[in-house]
Design an enzyme around this catalytic site. Structure first.
Site, PDB file in Angstrom:
ATOM      1  N   ASP A 402      46.221  24.002 -19.848  1.00  0.00           N
ATOM      2  CA  ASP A 402      46.579  24.318 -18.464  1.00  0.00           C
ATOM      3  C   ASP A 402      45.285  24.597 -17.701  1.00  0.00           C
ATOM      4  OD1 ASP A 402      49.119  25.323 -16.689  1.00  0.00           O
ATOM      5  OD2 ASP A 402      47.304  26.433 -16.210  1.00  0.00           O
ATOM      6  N   ASN A 410      43.410  23.641  -5.257  1.00  0.00           N
ATOM      7  CA  ASN A 410      44.215  22.912  -4.271  1.00  0.00           C
ATOM      8  C   ASN A 410      44.101  23.541  -2.887  1.00  0.00           C
ATOM      9  OD1 ASN A 410      45.301  20.693  -5.587  1.00  0.00           O
ATOM     10  ND2 ASN A 410      47.013  21.826  -6.421  1.00  0.00           N
ATOM     11  N   HIS A 415      44.908  18.863  -1.912  1.00  0.00           N
ATOM     12  CA  HIS A 415      45.653  18.297  -3.043  1.00  0.00           C
ATOM     13  C   HIS A 415      44.970  17.053  -3.609  1.00  0.00           C
ATOM     14  CE1 HIS A 415      49.121  20.936  -2.987  1.00  0.00           C
ATOM     15  NE2 HIS A 415      49.093  20.888  -1.669  1.00  0.00           N
ATOM     16  N   ASP A 419      44.366  16.348  -7.519  1.00  0.00           N
ATOM     17  CA  ASP A 419      44.746  15.137  -8.257  1.00  0.00           C
ATOM     18  C   ASP A 419      43.549  14.539  -8.988  1.00  0.00           C
ATOM     19  OD1 ASP A 419      47.295  15.451  -7.339  1.00  0.00           O
ATOM     20  OD2 ASP A 419      47.169  13.925  -5.779  1.00  0.00           O
ATOM     21  N   ARG A 434      40.210  11.524 -30.803  1.00  0.00           N
ATOM     22  CA  ARG A 434      40.295  10.349 -31.676  1.00  0.00           C
ATOM     23  C   ARG A 434      41.308   9.347 -31.110  1.00  0.00           C
ATOM     24  NH1 ARG A 434      42.332  13.311 -36.923  1.00  0.00           N
ATOM     25  NH2 ARG A 434      43.788  13.946 -35.294  1.00  0.00           N
ATOM     26  N   GLU A 445      49.814  20.870 -13.772  1.00  0.00           N
ATOM     27  CA  GLU A 445      48.446  20.843 -14.290  1.00  0.00           C
ATOM     28  C   GLU A 445      48.405  21.048 -15.800  1.00  0.00           C
ATOM     29  OE1 GLU A 445      49.145  25.096 -12.722  1.00  0.00           O
ATOM     30  OE2 GLU A 445      49.798  23.055 -12.306  1.00  0.00           O
ATOM     31  N   ARG A 465      35.708  21.899 -28.482  1.00  0.00           N
ATOM     32  CA  ARG A 465      34.780  20.811 -28.182  1.00  0.00           C
ATOM     33  C   ARG A 465      35.123  20.157 -26.843  1.00  0.00           C
ATOM     34  NH1 ARG A 465      35.691  18.145 -32.315  1.00  0.00           N
ATOM     35  NH2 ARG A 465      36.844  16.310 -31.567  1.00  0.00           N
TER      36      ARG A 465
END
Length: 525
Positions: A402, A410, A415, A419, A434, A445, A465
């Protein structure tokens, strides 16, 4: 105790009590002067000598206050403005007797009748004016626009909005309150009817989709669109979700329309080739039949031949017709082989077009904004990977991401920036993970990452990572570098655990990461 009626008593408490009793008995207003006179009378204190009357005078400060009061009163609508003008004339003429007379009439006519709590004539506060304006705009614009499907209620809301602007009397406010109460009642009835109509239409649409879905083959290219719409109407519906789904389906339908046109052309080509093949096969059959008829005629001629020369002539004709028949047979064979190859090529092209149609249908499994899988695609991947994990006994982890402070992003940059930030996260995730890992946009989100054949410790390290990669690759907006981070929850799927249960655990872990500082990774219990 001393008798309170005795004028010579010296107890102040008793004197005061008796003074109030006499004021009530004599029906005298309990003014300070009246109380003092009665008190002195009971205590036997003589009246002070009268002080010569001094002409009334008003100082500059008092004159300014009285003038300001009169000016503010003139700004009040209605009859009060007339009193304000009278008071202003008295101030300019310094006629304080006229000012006092007008003020007494104002008090007698308006104030002694009772003023509604919170009303200050001629001195409405800034807060009151602001609230009045907000209420008026809410009724005239916001509520009226929401009632566009009911012109009568919309007109009443606009009328109330205008009435609020000019309502200053108690009667006007009471009338507005009554009308507003009735409007709220009617709006509630109207909204209930609209909600019921929408529910019935939604049920009808679902029934229609189910019926159409049952009529389709399992590999039909339309099934993707049907499933996408069914998934959309099964959950909470908002305008942005509808716009995204409509844009996605329009794109898919347009591309499928082009492929359907090509597919129809190819099918027509195959049909024509088959008709040509049948015609040529008939020609071969006709030629063969004609040759057989000639052979029968040659047999009769040989049987009735009278000499060797006649036999030679017949044999020459036989050889000539045989060669001709052989040549026609070879040519027909070549034509049929060519037609066969054309049919095979057409069939291959048809299969290719049908595969592209199916691929177009599969596009509705993708999130159009980020290019990751959507919820439907995620369900298919989870079903496949969970079955494989159960069959092989290998671990399967899920991570819920999240974006941190996404609402602030935003609100600050718009917005479009939000996006693009989602696209940036999806791009970095795909480059970092991978090929067997799967990224899906779970909503808003949030992104869900499926990590097959991965232990929970390795899944945590993968998320860390990814966080580092995001700090290395800044998100650019209008040539400004913006650092975006995410909080994540990681969970190892339990044996035979379904997606909803896994999501509930990983969601709790993600919120724990949010609450403990953000830009963190937490493991679900």
């Amino acid at each position: 105790m001393s008798n309170p009626s005795n004028p010579s008593t010296s107890n102040p408490v008793d004197i005061a009590r008796e003074a109030f009793r006499r004021l009530a008995t004599r029906r005298i207003a309990p003014t300070p002067d009246a109380y003092r006179d009665i008190y002195n009378e009971i205590a036997g204190i003589p009246k002070p000598a009268p002080v010569p009357a001094v002409p009334a005078a008003v100082g500059p400060a008092a004159e300014e206050v009285l003038g300001e009061f009169a000016t503010q009163l003139t700004e009040t609508p209605g009859e009060l403005a007339d009193y304000g003008r009278r008071l202003n004339r008295a101030v300019k003429a310094r006629d304080w007797d006229a000012y006092a007379k007008a003020l007494s009439q104002l008090v007698e006519k308006h104030l002694r009748r009772g003023i509604p709590p919170g009303v200050t004539y001629g001195m409405e506060s800034n807060d009151t004016r602001l609230l009045r304006e907000l209420l008026s705009r809410t009724l005239a614009f916001a509520l009226a626009s929401l009632l566009g499907t009911n012109p009568k209620l919309a007109g009443e809301a606009e009328s109330l909005g205008q009435a609020v602007k000019v309502a200053h009397s108690e009667a006007a406010l009471q009338e507005i309150a009554s009308r507003l109460k009735e409007l709220c009642f009617q709006v509630e009835l109207h909204s209930g009817d609209s909600a019921e109509q929408q529910e019935l239409l939604l049920r009808l649409f679902k029934l229609l989709l189910e019926n159409v879905s049952e009529l389709l083959d399992d590999d039909s290219w339309m099934r993707g669109q049907i499933d996408a719409v069914q998934e959309l109407i099964s959950g909470p519906i908002d305008s942005r979700t509808l716009e995204d789904a409509t844009r996605s389906l329009k794109d898919v339908i347009y591309k499928q329309g082009q492929l359907k046109h090509n597919l129809s052309d190819m099918k027509a080509t195959v049909k024509n080739m088959m008709m040509t093949f049948i015609d040529r096969l008939g020609s071969v059959a006709a030629s063969t039949g004609e040759f057989h008829d000639k052979l029968g005629g040659f047999s009769d001629r040989i049987r009735h031949a009278g000499d060797i020369n006649e036999l030679n002539t017949v044999l020459d004709e036989v050889l000539r017709d045989t060669k001709q028949a052989q040549a026609e047979a070879l040519a027909s064979r070549d034509r049929m082989l060519a037609a066969h190859r054309e049919v095979q090529e057409a069939e291959s092209r048809i299969k290719e077009l049908e595969a592209k149609l199916q691929q177009m249908s599969e596009l509705v499994r993708e999130d159009q904004l980020t290019g990751t899988l959507n919820r439907r695609g995620l369900d298919d991947v989870f079903e496949r990977e969970s079955a494989r994990a159960d069959r092989r006994g290998t671990p399967l982890c899920a991570a819920l991401l999240d974006l941190d402070n996404f609402k602030r992003l935003n609100d600050t940059y718009g917005h479009l920036a939000g996006d693009n930030a989602l696209r940036h996260l999806a791009k970095v995730a795909k480059a970092t993970l991978r090929s067997i890992d799967v990224v899906a946009r779970f909503g808003g989100e949030e992104f869900l990452i499926m990590l097959p054949e991965t232990a929970v410790e390795a899944a945590v390290q993968t998320m860390v990572r990814l966080q580092r990669e995001l700090t290395r690759h800044f998100f650019m907006h209008d040539n400004e570098k913006l650092l975006i981070t995410f909080s994540a929850g990681v969970a190892l799927r339990l044996p035979n655990e379904d997606l909803s249960s896994l999501m509930a655990r990983v969601d709790r872990a993600m919120y724990k990461a949010k609450q403990t500082g953000k830009n963190r990774v937490e493991v679900a219990s």
